[in-house]
Design a protein around this motif. Structure first.
Motif, PDB file in Angstrom:
ATOM      1  N   MET A   1     -53.640  22.680-101.649  1.00 23.66           N
ATOM      2  CA  MET A   1     -53.660  21.830-100.448  1.00 23.66           C
ATOM      3  C   MET A   1     -54.584  22.414 -99.393  1.00 23.66           C
ATOM      4  O   MET A   1     -54.683  23.637 -99.240  1.00 23.66           O
ATOM      5  CB  MET A   1     -52.244  21.669 -99.878  1.00 23.66           C
ATOM      6  CG  MET A   1     -52.191  20.933 -98.542  1.00 23.66           C
ATOM      7  SD  MET A   1     -50.532  20.582 -97.957  1.00 23.66           S
ATOM      8  CE  MET A   1     -50.146  19.135 -98.967  1.00 23.66           C
ATOM      9  N   ILE A   2     -55.250  21.531 -98.655  1.00 24.47           N
ATOM     10  CA  ILE A   2     -56.071  21.916 -97.512  1.00 24.47           C
ATOM     11  C   ILE A   2     -55.331  21.481 -96.257  1.00 24.47           C
ATOM     12  O   ILE A   2     -54.954  20.311 -96.122  1.00 24.47           O
ATOM     13  CB  ILE A   2     -57.448  21.224 -97.563  1.00 24.47           C
ATOM     14  CG1 ILE A   2     -58.239  21.691 -98.783  1.00 24.47           C
ATOM     15  CG2 ILE A   2     -58.230  21.491 -96.278  1.00 24.47           C
ATOM     16  CD1 ILE A   2     -59.488  20.857 -99.055  1.00 24.47           C
ATOM     17  N   VAL A   3     -55.097  22.419 -95.338  1.00 20.92           N
ATOM     18  CA  VAL A   3     -54.444  22.094 -94.075  1.00 20.92           C
ATOM     19  C   VAL A   3     -55.454  22.246 -92.944  1.00 20.92           C
ATOM     20  O   VAL A   3     -56.127  23.270 -92.837  1.00 20.92           O
ATOM     21  CB  VAL A   3     -53.215  22.985 -93.818  1.00 20.92           C
ATOM     22  CG1 VAL A   3     -52.648  22.734 -92.420  1.00 20.92           C
ATOM     23  CG2 VAL A   3     -52.133  22.725 -94.869  1.00 20.92           C
ATOM     24  N   VAL A   4     -55.536  21.229 -92.109  1.00 18.48           N
ATOM     25  CA  VAL A   4     -56.505  21.183 -91.012  1.00 18.48           C
ATOM     26  C   VAL A   4     -55.752  21.164 -89.692  1.00 18.48           C
ATOM     27  O   VAL A   4     -54.857  20.336 -89.487  1.00 18.48           O
ATOM     28  CB  VAL A   4     -57.405  19.929 -91.123  1.00 18.48           C
ATOM     29  CG1 VAL A   4     -58.382  19.861 -89.954  1.00 18.48           C
ATOM     30  CG2 VAL A   4     -58.153  19.929 -92.454  1.00 18.48           C
ATOM     31  N   THR A   5     -56.102  22.069 -88.791  1.00  9.72           N
ATOM     32  CA  THR A   5     -55.517  22.057 -87.455  1.00  9.72           C
ATOM     33  C   THR A   5     -56.380  21.202 -86.529  1.00  9.72           C
ATOM     34  O   THR A   5     -57.536  20.901 -86.829  1.00  9.72           O
ATOM     35  CB  THR A   5     -55.396  23.473 -86.870  1.00  9.72           C
ATOM     36  OG1 THR A   5     -56.706  23.984 -86.588  1.00  9.72           O
ATOM     37  CG2 THR A   5     -54.680  24.410 -87.836  1.00  9.72           C
ATOM     38  N   GLY A   6     -55.812  20.835 -85.384  1.00  9.20           N
ATOM     39  CA  GLY A   6     -56.577  20.059 -84.408  1.00  9.20           C
ATOM     40  C   GLY A   6     -57.003  18.698 -84.917  1.00  9.20           C
ATOM     41  O   GLY A   6     -58.001  18.131 -84.462  1.00  9.20           O
ATOM     42  N   ARG A  22     -62.872  12.171-100.290  1.00 14.74           N
ATOM     43  CA  ARG A  22     -63.213  13.080-101.381  1.00 14.74           C
ATOM     44  C   ARG A  22     -62.016  13.529-102.205  1.00 14.74           C
ATOM     45  O   ARG A  22     -62.169  13.924-103.361  1.00 14.74           O
ATOM     46  CB  ARG A  22     -63.905  14.334-100.807  1.00 14.74           C
ATOM     47  CG  ARG A  22     -65.240  14.052-100.146  1.00 14.74           C
ATOM     48  CD  ARG A  22     -65.754  15.262 -99.365  1.00 14.74           C
ATOM     49  NE  ARG A  22     -67.127  15.035 -98.913  1.00 14.74           N
ATOM     50  CZ  ARG A  22     -68.200  15.312 -99.632  1.00 14.74           C
ATOM     51  NH1 ARG A  22     -68.069  15.863-100.827  1.00 14.74           N
ATOM     52  NH2 ARG A  22     -69.410  15.061 -99.177  1.00 14.74           N
ATOM     53  N   LEU A  23     -60.824  13.490-101.597  1.00 16.59           N
ATOM     54  CA  LEU A  23     -59.638  14.056-102.238  1.00 16.59           C
ATOM     55  C   LEU A  23     -58.448  13.112-102.098  1.00 16.59           C
ATOM     56  O   LEU A  23     -58.378  12.332-101.137  1.00 16.59           O
ATOM     57  CB  LEU A  23     -59.272  15.400-101.584  1.00 16.59           C
ATOM     58  CG  LEU A  23     -60.301  16.526-101.631  1.00 16.59           C
ATOM     59  CD1 LEU A  23     -59.838  17.671-100.729  1.00 16.59           C
ATOM     60  CD2 LEU A  23     -60.520  17.008-103.054  1.00 16.59           C
ATOM     61  N   PRO A  24     -57.480  13.199-103.007  1.00 15.05           N
ATOM     62  CA  PRO A  24     -56.239  12.436-102.824  1.00 15.05           C
ATOM     63  C   PRO A  24     -55.523  12.881-101.551  1.00 15.05           C
ATOM     64  O   PRO A  24     -55.563  14.065-101.188  1.00 15.05           O
ATOM     65  CB  PRO A  24     -55.423  12.791-104.067  1.00 15.05           C
ATOM     66  CG  PRO A  24     -56.408  13.306-105.060  1.00 15.05           C
ATOM     67  CD  PRO A  24     -57.486  13.972-104.268  1.00 15.05           C
ATOM     68  N   ALA A  25     -54.856  11.963-100.884  1.00 16.54           N
ATOM     69  CA  ALA A  25     -54.200  12.267 -99.615  1.00 16.54           C
ATOM     70  C   ALA A  25     -53.145  13.354 -99.751  1.00 16.54           C
ATOM     71  O   ALA A  25     -52.923  14.130 -98.810  1.00 16.54           O
ATOM     72  CB  ALA A  25     -53.577  10.998 -99.041  1.00 16.54           C
ATOM     73  N   ASP A  26     -52.496  13.436-100.921  1.00 20.22           N
ATOM     74  CA  ASP A  26     -51.432  14.433-101.066  1.00 20.22           C
ATOM     75  C   ASP A  26     -51.962  15.854-101.211  1.00 20.22           C
ATOM     76  O   ASP A  26     -51.192  16.800-101.298  1.00 20.22           O
ATOM     77  CB  ASP A  26     -50.495  14.085-102.218  1.00 20.22           C
ATOM     78  CG  ASP A  26     -51.191  14.050-103.576  1.00 20.22           C
ATOM     79  OD1 ASP A  26     -52.388  14.408-103.664  1.00 20.22           O
ATOM     80  OD2 ASP A  26     -50.533  13.666-104.557  1.00 20.22           O
ATOM     81  N   ARG A  27     -53.279  16.014-101.215  1.00 19.24           N
ATOM     82  CA  ARG A  27     -53.884  17.351-101.226  1.00 19.24           C
ATOM     83  C   ARG A  27     -54.348  17.781 -99.836  1.00 19.24           C
ATOM     84  O   ARG A  27     -54.984  18.810 -99.678  1.00 19.24           O
ATOM     85  CB  ARG A  27     -55.073  17.391-102.190  1.00 19.24           C
ATOM     86  CG  ARG A  27     -54.667  17.295-103.657  1.00 19.24           C
ATOM     87  CD  ARG A  27     -55.876  17.384-104.560  1.00 19.24           C
ATOM     88  NE  ARG A  27     -56.654  18.592-104.336  1.00 19.24           N
ATOM     89  CZ  ARG A  27     -57.866  18.805-104.854  1.00 19.24           C
ATOM     90  NH1 ARG A  27     -58.433  17.885-105.621  1.00 19.24           N
ATOM     91  NH2 ARG A  27     -58.516  19.922-104.606  1.00 19.24           N
TER      92      ARG A  27
END
Length: 285
Positions: A1-6, A22-27
């Protein structure tokens, strides 16, 4: 998973939008101060969790399960931004992230006239000592709106400001897209990378561009530093704010932003948006 702040801000919010292409939302996950403002992501399957840089426990929860975490840099001049960035980095490490990315700035340096550069340099040192792979995205100065920098040129026929130097003004939309490419791609970038427009320009260049685009002769006038500060204060700008802006002019003329790098164009697969095109949009308004 990629987690993005802000992710409720325009910069990293746009990065999440590019990731969703580019990626499925659950990732994808986002870590935000106000989850209500991220409902548009939650409705599309993105994991939304609440956290702030001054709440380490919440940060660890919001980063749980992340392979990569993208940390947006803070910009509150009254806060201990290095300490807050340290909280976020330590939380990402504790949560088991394999790579931490950080939105830094071109010209990051421990010493120099522009205060935010030292904050970015100190944060990069914390990343380097974290024991986790890291990437610092050294963004070029944002080309949001040129009006504050150019001043009332339409009325005066001049661009009057302190002496300056070349700056590769960069469209935030291009930076958001490039960040998504880095996050979702197979290529690893270790350490600091510079993401900037391909054209570094001075206010002399701006005057030439504006003259051509407007059909008028716009003159670039160099104003003494202290005279410029006094003029800004007379217009109602707080002196502290004027002196902060002056540090940017000093940094440009001392060459802190003169570096050139083709990586942004490489990541985008096209040339980044240039100043002339942005000015054409600005003048058309």
């Amino acid at each position: 998973m990629i987690v993005v702040t802000g992710a409720t801000g325009s910069l990293n919010g746009a990065t999440v939008e590019h990731l969703l292409k580019r990626l499925p939302a659950d990732r994808i996950g986002v870590s935000v101060r106000d989850v209500a403002r991220a409902r548009h992501f939650a409705d599309r399957g993105v994991r939304v969790r609440q956290a702030a840089y001054d709440d380490p426990a919440a940060l660890r929860h919001s980063f749980a399960g992340a392979d990569q975490v993208l940390l947006v840099s803070g910009n509150d001049p009254t806060a201990d931004m290095v300490g807050l960035h340290r909280n976020a980095i330590e939380a990402a490490v504790a949560a088991g992230a394999h790579r931490i990315l950080y939105t830094s700035q071109q010209g990051a340096a421990t010493e120099g006239p522009y205060p935010p550069a030292a904050v970015h340099a100190a944060t990069e040192e914390i990343l380097a000592d974290s024991g986790v792979a890291w990437t610092s995205l050294r963004y070029g100065f944002f080309a949001h709106d040129f009006e504050p920098m150019l001043g009332p040129w339409r009325r005066t026929g001049t661009i009057a400001a302190p002496a300056d130097g070349p700056v590769p003004w960069t469209a935030p939309a291009d930076l958001s897209e490039a960040a998504a490419v880095v996050l979702s791609g197979d290529r690893s970038f270790d350490g600091a990378i510079t993401l900037i427009s391909g054209e570094a320009v001075t206010l002399d260049d701006f005057a030439a561009h504006v003259s051509r685009l407007s059909g008028r002769t716009i003159e670039r006038v160099v104003v003494d530093d202290e005279q410029w500060v006094a003029g800004q204060v007379a217009k109602g700008v707080p002196e502290q704010a004027a002196r902060f802006t002056l540090t940017m002019f000093r940094a440009t003329r001392e060459g802190y932003f003169a570096e050139q790098d083709p990586l942004l164009a490489e990541l985008l697969g096209r040339e980044p948006r240039g100043v002339a095109g942005r000015l054409a949009e600005h003048i058309a308004l």
